[in-house]
Design a protein around this motif. Structure first.
Motif, PDB file in Angstrom:
ATOM      1  N   UNK A  62       0.975  -1.133  -0.072  1.00  0.00           N
ATOM      2  CA  UNK A  62      -0.019  -0.019  -0.201  1.00  0.00           C
ATOM      3  C   UNK A  62       1.116   1.047   0.231  1.00  0.00           C
ATOM      4  N   UNK A  63       1.515   1.199   0.409  1.00  0.00           N
ATOM      5  CA  UNK A  63       3.058   2.053   0.699  1.00  0.00           C
ATOM      6  C   UNK A  63       3.660   2.867  -0.795  1.00  0.00           C
ATOM      7  N   UNK A  64       3.521   2.359  -1.746  1.00  0.00           N
ATOM      8  CA  UNK A  64       4.286   2.201  -3.151  1.00  0.00           C
ATOM      9  C   UNK A  64       1.932   2.573  -4.259  1.00  0.00           C
ATOM     10  N   UNK A 104     -10.600  -2.120  -1.764  1.00  0.00           N
ATOM     11  CA  UNK A 104     -11.171  -2.268  -0.433  1.00  0.00           C
ATOM     12  C   UNK A 104      -8.654  -1.907   0.182  1.00  0.00           C
ATOM     13  N   UNK A 105      -7.757  -1.151  -0.872  1.00  0.00           N
ATOM     14  CA  UNK A 105      -6.932  -0.527  -0.476  1.00  0.00           C
ATOM     15  C   UNK A 105      -6.718   1.004  -0.704  1.00  0.00           C
ATOM     16  N   UNK A 106      -8.097   1.327  -1.052  1.00  0.00           N
ATOM     17  CA  UNK A 106      -8.590   2.927  -1.434  1.00  0.00           C
ATOM     18  C   UNK A 106      -9.659   3.049  -1.412  1.00  0.00           C
ATOM     19  N   UNK A 107      -9.794   2.852  -0.004  1.00  0.00           N
ATOM     20  CA  UNK A 107     -11.569   3.143   1.069  1.00  0.00           C
ATOM     21  C   UNK A 107     -11.705   4.434   0.389  1.00  0.00           C
ATOM     22  N   UNK A 137      -5.748   8.644  -8.564  1.00  0.00           N
ATOM     23  CA  UNK A 137      -6.126   8.395  -7.362  1.00  0.00           C
ATOM     24  C   UNK A 137      -5.768   7.781  -6.532  1.00  0.00           C
ATOM     25  N   UNK A 138      -4.154   6.194  -6.096  1.00  0.00           N
ATOM     26  CA  UNK A 138      -3.438   5.963  -5.181  1.00  0.00           C
ATOM     27  C   UNK A 138      -3.567   6.953  -3.896  1.00  0.00           C
ATOM     28  N   UNK A 139      -3.322   8.409  -4.488  1.00  0.00           N
ATOM     29  CA  UNK A 139      -2.544   9.822  -3.197  1.00  0.00           C
ATOM     30  C   UNK A 139      -2.908   9.521  -2.269  1.00  0.00           C
ATOM     31  N   UNK A 140      -4.656   9.247  -1.643  1.00  0.00           N
ATOM     32  CA  UNK A 140      -4.827   9.230  -0.234  1.00  0.00           C
ATOM     33  C   UNK A 140      -4.326   8.124   0.431  1.00  0.00           C
ATOM     34  N   UNK A 145      -0.540   5.491   4.430  1.00  0.00           N
ATOM     35  CA  UNK A 145       0.527   4.069   4.345  1.00  0.00           C
ATOM     36  C   UNK A 145       2.242   4.521   4.853  1.00  0.00           C
ATOM     37  N   UNK A 146       2.285   6.030   4.302  1.00  0.00           N
ATOM     38  CA  UNK A 146       3.776   6.406   4.360  1.00  0.00           C
ATOM     39  C   UNK A 146       3.723   8.193   5.822  1.00  0.00           C
ATOM     40  N   UNK A 147       2.404   8.203   6.158  1.00  0.00           N
ATOM     41  CA  UNK A 147       2.523   9.697   6.773  1.00  0.00           C
ATOM     42  C   UNK A 147       3.241  10.797   5.825  1.00  0.00           C
TER      43      UNK A 147
END
Length: 187
Positions: A62-64, A104-107, A137-140, A145-147
């Motif tokens: 999830x951090x990538x 699931x990974x991008x609620x 779309x994956x930024x959130x 995941x990375x803070x």
């Protein structure tokens, strides 16, 4: 019959020499002039090869940033698509599974906001690029995941976006491997 047989044999031999020998040698010579000298453009990080510029890699953490799905499991030895029509029940089931996994990974993302490239594989199964919207779309998810602030991630995406060739041909793209390397290098 003899009248046609000998010319046919001569033509066949000429085509074998030209198409089976000279043409492949010509293509090899031209490839040696390209980036990577015909062996692909290696992506280096910290002094070691981490991949190739035109071959996708799987990033499932999830951090990538995640690339397009691959029907060949990102194996460059055998590229290819699923060859199933858009109405094929097996294909529709696969796409739905990809949507469900993405959700699931991008609620924070609505189903209607998912770019089609993130739920469908490319024709080769090895496309290393995403559109800017496919990355945005994956930024959130990555920010959590990375803070890292979403604004910093958006700036990273902007800095790693390649425009159309000569400003005219194609669309803007982002190489996912290079984007993830830049992401790891962020302080």
């Amino acid at each position: 019959m003899k009248k046609y047989l000998w010319p046919s044999i001569k033509l066949t031999l000429i085509l074998i020499v030209v198409l089976g020998g000279l043409y492949p040698l010509f293509l090899s010579a031209v490839a040696k002039l390209a980036n990577g000298k015909g062996d692909g453009v290696k992506v280096m990080h910290n002094g070691r090869v981490v991949g190739y510029e035109n071959i996708a890699q799987n990033f499932s953490d999830d951090k990538y940033f995640q690339p397009r799905p691959s029907t060949v499991n990102y194996n460059a030895a055998g590229s290819g698509g699923s060859n199933k029509s858009a109405g094929n029940p097996d294909y529709l089931k696969t796409v739905q599974e990809r949507i469900d996994t993405f959700m699931v990974h991008n609620p924070d993302v609505k189903k209607s906001e998912i770019p089609v490239e993130l739920i469908t594989a490319s024709a080769s199964g090895l496309d290393p690029h995403l559109s800017p919207s496919g990355a945005l779309v994956q930024v959130s998810r990555i920010a959590k995941a990375r803070g890292i602030s979403p604004e910093k991630l958006k700036e990273l995406i902007k800095n790693n976006t390649q425009g159309p060739v000569l400003g005219l041909f194609g669309v803007s793209t982002i190489n996912v491997l290079k984007l993830n390397i830049a992401l790891d290098d962020m302080k």
